[in-house]
Scaffold this active site. Structure first.
Site, PDB file in Angstrom:
ATOM      1  N   ASP A 109     -13.790  27.081 -80.452  1.00 36.15           N
ATOM      2  CA  ASP A 109     -13.079  27.965 -79.792  1.00 36.15           C
ATOM      3  C   ASP A 109     -11.917  26.670 -79.730  1.00 36.15           C
ATOM      4  OD1 ASP A 109     -11.038  29.838 -79.047  1.00 36.15           O
ATOM      5  OD2 ASP A 109     -11.282  29.410 -77.690  1.00 36.15           O
ATOM      6  N   GLU A 130      -9.223  25.428 -76.064  1.00 36.42           N
ATOM      7  CA  GLU A 130      -7.971  26.103 -75.005  1.00 36.42           C
ATOM      8  C   GLU A 130      -6.689  24.988 -75.465  1.00 36.42           C
ATOM      9  OE1 GLU A 130      -6.995  29.330 -74.081  1.00 36.42           O
ATOM     10  OE2 GLU A 130      -9.487  29.998 -75.369  1.00 36.42           O
ATOM     11  N   HIS A 148     -10.341  34.226 -73.457  1.00 40.88           N
ATOM     12  CA  HIS A 148      -9.118  32.896 -73.036  1.00 40.88           C
ATOM     13  C   HIS A 148      -9.913  31.229 -72.258  1.00 40.88           C
ATOM     14  CE1 HIS A 148      -6.386  35.221 -74.867  1.00 40.88           C
ATOM     15  NE2 HIS A 148      -6.270  36.323 -73.953  1.00 40.88           N
TER      16      HIS A 148
END
Length: 222
Positions: free
Chosen positions: A22, A24, A180
């Site tokens: 993942d 950001e 997030h």
């Protein structure tokens, strides 16, 4: 870990070793917006052929020189790129360390290559590939375009495509307040991926009974 688990893993994904990723970012443009966080959860397999989450490696990343930081993206993920307490490292340092750990597990299981697993994988892959190109890293364990998208898998198996909803449908706890961040989202995506793979096996979907001819097995992924 024994020889049986290693052989099962090698056979399960056509010689691929899945790693959950993942990122950001400071926007949606992989070539211009900064990569700010990345996390990778390694996967493991027991002697019965069931997948489970292994170690997670995470880095905060310094925006590359000339990168664009979109205010809306920073407000959404709550990241302050200028905060000295982030302990951020360069893209190259982060990727090289992650790739080092990935290669170790890939080799352990006798897999030929690693494959990226992510929720909306095209997005994460675009940022990782752009960073690889910028940093000129040559030893990359991941396939350059093959990925396992948990969005699609969750839509098929759980009737959900949003990560939090898919996790809850699978009985996986999900704290939206922690979402997030690359670390939290990666670990939850990894739990979801393992759940779906294991559920398919438990329902009798794996191993399959149809043999793939050897000449077809060797065909490239296109």
């Amino acid at each position: 870990m024994n020889d049986m688990s290693e052989e099962n893993f090698k056979q399960r994904f056509r010689g691929y070793y899945p790693v959950v990723i993942d990122v950001e970012t400071a926007g949606f443009d992989a070539n211009n917006n900064a990569l700010l966080e990345i996390a990778a959860t390694l996967t493991e397999m027991d002697e019965e052929g069931y997948l489970y989450c292994g170690e997670t490696v995470q880095f905060n990343i310094e925006p590359f020189e000339g990168s664009v930081l979109e205010p809306a993206a920073l407000e959404f993920n709550g990241i302050d790129p200028n905060n000295p307490l982030r302990g951020a490292v360069s893209e190259k340092e982060a990727l090289q360390e992650i790739f080092k750990q990935v290669r170790k597990r890939q080799k352990h299981y006798g897999c030929q290559r690693s494959v990226m697993v992510a929720h909306n994988s095209a997005f994460d892959m675009s940022f990782v590939n752009a960073a690889i190109k910028r940093t000129n890293i040559k030893r990359v364990p991941f396939h350059p375009f093959v990925s396992f998208d948990t969005t699609s898998l969750a839509g098929l198996t759980l009737g959900q495509t949003v990560l939090v909803k898919a996790c809850r449908a699978a009985g996986i706890e999900f704290d939206s307040k922690q979402a997030h961040s690359a670390l939290y989202d990666t670990e939850k995506t990894a739990e979801l991926f393992c759940y779906m793979v294991n559920k398919w096996k438990a329902l009798g979907g794996w191993p399959i009974s149809v043999d793939v001819p050897e000449e077809e097995e060797k065909q490239p992924d296109k």
